[in-house]
Design a protein around this motif. Structure first.
Motif, PDB file in Angstrom:
ATOM      1  N   UNK A 293       2.366  -6.962  -2.448  1.00  0.00           N
ATOM      2  CA  UNK A 293       1.401  -6.860  -3.551  1.00  0.00           C
ATOM      3  C   UNK A 293       0.337  -5.795  -3.290  1.00  0.00           C
ATOM      4  N   UNK A 294       0.574  -4.898  -2.338  1.00  0.00           N
ATOM      5  CA  UNK A 294      -0.475  -3.950  -1.955  1.00  0.00           C
ATOM      6  C   UNK A 294      -0.818  -2.952  -3.053  1.00  0.00           C
ATOM      7  N   UNK A 295       0.145  -2.624  -3.906  1.00  0.00           N
ATOM      8  CA  UNK A 295      -0.183  -1.745  -5.039  1.00  0.00           C
ATOM      9  C   UNK A 295      -1.236  -2.407  -5.933  1.00  0.00           C
ATOM     10  N   UNK A 296      -1.098  -3.719  -6.117  1.00  0.00           N
ATOM     11  CA  UNK A 296      -2.041  -4.449  -6.968  1.00  0.00           C
ATOM     12  C   UNK A 296      -3.408  -4.562  -6.292  1.00  0.00           C
ATOM     13  N   UNK A 297      -3.424  -4.719  -4.966  1.00  0.00           N
ATOM     14  CA  UNK A 297      -4.691  -4.737  -4.222  1.00  0.00           C
ATOM     15  C   UNK A 297      -5.440  -3.427  -4.456  1.00  0.00           C
ATOM     16  N   UNK A 298      -4.698  -2.311  -4.372  1.00  0.00           N
ATOM     17  CA  UNK A 298      -5.314  -0.995  -4.555  1.00  0.00           C
ATOM     18  C   UNK A 298      -5.756  -0.805  -6.009  1.00  0.00           C
TER      19      UNK A 298
ATOM     20  N   UNK B 276      -0.422 -13.493  -2.024  1.00  0.00           N
ATOM     21  CA  UNK B 276      -1.316 -13.193  -3.149  1.00  0.00           C
ATOM     22  C   UNK B 276      -0.707 -13.758  -4.422  1.00  0.00           C
ATOM     23  N   UNK B 277      -1.538 -14.365  -5.255  1.00  0.00           N
ATOM     24  CA  UNK B 277      -1.071 -14.892  -6.540  1.00  0.00           C
ATOM     25  C   UNK B 277      -1.170 -13.800  -7.594  1.00  0.00           C
ATOM     26  N   UNK B 278      -0.064 -13.511  -8.259  1.00  0.00           N
ATOM     27  CA  UNK B 278      -0.027 -12.503  -9.323  1.00  0.00           C
ATOM     28  C   UNK B 278       0.372 -13.169 -10.633  1.00  0.00           C
TER      29      UNK B 278
ATOM     30  N   UNK C  33       2.846   4.018   7.513  1.00  0.00           N
ATOM     31  CA  UNK C  33       2.869   5.287   6.776  1.00  0.00           C
ATOM     32  C   UNK C  33       1.703   5.416   5.802  1.00  0.00           C
ATOM     33  N   UNK C  34       1.330   4.302   5.153  1.00  0.00           N
ATOM     34  CA  UNK C  34       0.320   4.348   4.096  1.00  0.00           C
ATOM     35  C   UNK C  34      -0.454   3.035   4.130  1.00  0.00           C
ATOM     36  N   UNK C  35      -1.758   3.112   4.417  1.00  0.00           N
ATOM     37  CA  UNK C  35      -2.572   1.908   4.511  1.00  0.00           C
ATOM     38  C   UNK C  35      -3.281   1.591   3.213  1.00  0.00           C
TER      39      UNK C  35
ATOM     40  N   UNK D   3       6.181  -4.754  -4.887  1.00  0.00           N
ATOM     41  CA  UNK D   3       6.861  -3.540  -4.432  1.00  0.00           C
ATOM     42  C   UNK D   3       7.313  -3.664  -2.984  1.00  0.00           C
ATOM     43  N   UNK D   4       8.616  -3.538  -2.776  1.00  0.00           N
ATOM     44  CA  UNK D   4       9.136  -3.523  -1.400  1.00  0.00           C
ATOM     45  C   UNK D   4       8.782  -2.212  -0.708  1.00  0.00           C
ATOM     46  N   UNK D   5       8.651  -1.121  -1.484  1.00  0.00           N
ATOM     47  CA  UNK D   5       8.262   0.169  -0.884  1.00  0.00           C
ATOM     48  C   UNK D   5       6.864   0.097  -0.276  1.00  0.00           C
ATOM     49  N   UNK D   6       5.923  -0.500  -1.040  1.00  0.00           N
ATOM     50  CA  UNK D   6       4.550  -0.588  -0.515  1.00  0.00           C
ATOM     51  C   UNK D   6       4.528  -1.446   0.746  1.00  0.00           C
ATOM     52  N   UNK D   7       5.342  -2.521   0.765  1.00  0.00           N
ATOM     53  CA  UNK D   7       5.412  -3.380   1.950  1.00  0.00           C
ATOM     54  C   UNK D   7       5.922  -2.599   3.161  1.00  0.00           C
TER      55      UNK D   7
END
Length: 470
Positions: free
Chosen positions: A352-357, A336-338, A317-319, A306-310
């Motif tokens: 990949x921060x959505x996937x981290x969450x 991160x390997x997905x 804005x959002x950690x 997600x470019x938005x999460x990046x």
């Protein structure tokens, strides 16, 4: 700062009286909210006296008081956690700079979208649950439903305050729209798919409060890290209230499991047909409900890449939830390997921060599963409840629309279609669960498909008349 003034028309701890323009705008919105509550809130229970907790402070200790209240008279209001002195941005490209008290112009539309999306979920869940009171398994559960409902209403107020206070005319229009959309409405549905799913039985309600409210916890935790300080402070206090919603889900499912195990022991059989015949929820059916609501909630985190999460992270804005636990708060060098249907992809960690969450969320979900499985093991039965793979039944991201089984295996579409209703509730499963939903409102009594709670609310006995029906 912690105290809340209940003499005000709108209870608050944000000195609303010192901003007459904002106060008038919110007082104009208030009757629209109350009309929405009467039209779309719990149906046929507005005159009941409900034993509810009400926030009286934002201190972690002694922040709420309890008492009988008619829900339309509940004192919804605007409560922000106390400010942190000299708070600094904790992540992203502006890390270490002072947090913002006003919205920077370049992030205005993005912050508004984040606040509106969060705000939209709050009234949506009240709408989804508005008929559940008619099939409550006990007065204890009925009270817990209404506590969740009034607090979701207060969380709507929290987001509406931010929209009114910081986004001018755009914010006022968005606040009106939050009352104009409705869960499941064909023309104006709620923004996120999960919040348009019907919740027509209590097993779904417990799964929703376990899985979907837990997603809410993770979203609020990530927004509580925000460089926009009023949003951070709002979400920090919302998390105090949100904990009860997940408690309702975890203990609710645990009580369903306990009662099912009692029936299995009484009948001397773990055969689903005999469990159903005895009026309890068989464990394979419970597993289907877990699969359905967990997979539905997994989509709420968004796409794996997600470019938005990046951008949201880089701009402050959002950690990540509990950002301080990580070593690297900028992530310009990390990857991160997905795993995708096309194979493994290495992507920038920022994307990949959505996937981290989502991974953190699933680990959190496992805690309840372990407790329920210990109950099953202690009772001497071999079946174990599991979480579905994060690839199962996805409608967003790399795995959207892919024929995947609950273990995460890519299978043929034919096999997927053939087996889908062995993994999620079929119409007959839902009809069976609905058949168990008989209203029980004698104090201390429980429906036959669920065990009593271990303790009552606020040190009161389970037999207490938590809801006085008129």
């Amino acid at each position: 700062m912690s105290g809340i003034n209940y003499a005000d028309k709108i209870p608050n701890n944000v000195n609303l009286a010192n901003d007459r323009t904002l106060q008038r705008a919110l007082e104009h919105w208030q009757p629209h909210f109350l009309q929405w509550w009467r039209d779309m809130g719990p149906r046929d229970f507005q005159a009941a006296d409900v034993y509810l907790r009400t926030a009286i402070s934002v201190d972690a200790q002694g922040w709420a008081q309890y008492g009988a209240v008619k829900m339309p008279d509940y004192r919804w209001g605007i409560f922000l956690a106390d400010p942190v002195a000299d708070r600094r941005i904790g992540f992203g490209d502006q890390m270490g700079q002072p947090v913002w008290q006003q919205v920077p112009g370049e992030y205005r539309s993005t912050l508004r979208r984040l606040i509106v999306t969060q705000g939209d979920t709050e009234p949506a869940s009240v709408e989804q649950q508005r008929l559940l009171g008619h099939t409550c398994p006990s007065l204890y559960d009925l009270r817990n439903l209404f506590q969740v409902n009034v607090e979701e209403g207060r969380h709507l107020w929290a987001m509406v305050y931010l929209l009114h206070a910081h986004f001018g005319r755009d914010g006022r229009e968005e606040a009106e729209e939050l009352l104009a959309r409705h869960s499941g409405d064909a023309d104006k549905p709620r923004i996120l798919t999960t919040f348009n799913e019907p919740i027509s039985d209590w097993l779904s309600f417990y799964c929703f409060t376990y899985f979907t409210d837990r997603d809410g916890k993770y979203q609020l935790k990530s927004l509580a890290e925000s460089a926009f300080d009023p949003l951070s402070r709002t979400c920090r206090f919302m998390l105090t209230e949100e904990a009860h919603h997940m408690f309702v889900g975890e203990t609710g499912i645990g009580r369903v499991v306990k009662r099912t195990l009692e029936v299995m022991k009484e009948t001397g059989s773990d055969d689903p047909a005999s469990v159903r015949a005895a009026g309890a929820v068989d464990l394979p059916t419970l597993q289907k409900y877990l699969n359905f609501w967990c997979s539905s909630s997994l989509d709420l985190f968004g796409s794996e890449i997600s470019s938005n999460s990046a951008a949201n992270f880089a701009h402050g804005l959002k950690g990540r939830p509990d950002e301080s636990q990580y070593e690297d708060h900028v992530l310009r060098e990390k990857t991160m390997a997905l795993v995708t249907p096309e194979g493994e992809q290495v992507v920038p960690m920022l994307n990949a921060l959505n996937e981290v969450m989502r991974e953190s969320y699933l680990k959190d979900c496992e805690i309840g599963l372990k407790r329920w499985n210990r109950q099953i093991e202690r009772a001497g039965f071999s079946l174990r409840l599991t979480l579905p793979s994060s690839r199962f039944r996805r409608t967003i991201g790399a795995w959207a629309g892919q024929p995947v089984d609950p273990k995460g295996n890519l299978i043929s579409r034919e096999e997927h279609e053939k087996n889908l209703y062995s993994w999620i509730p079929s119409e007959s499963d839902r009809a069976f669960v609905h058949s168990l939903m008989q209203k029980v409102v004698a104090p201390g009594r429980m429906a036959g498909w669920i065990a009593p709670p271990e303790r009552g609310i606020n040190n009161l006995p389970v037999e207490y008349e938590y809801v006085k029906l008129h």
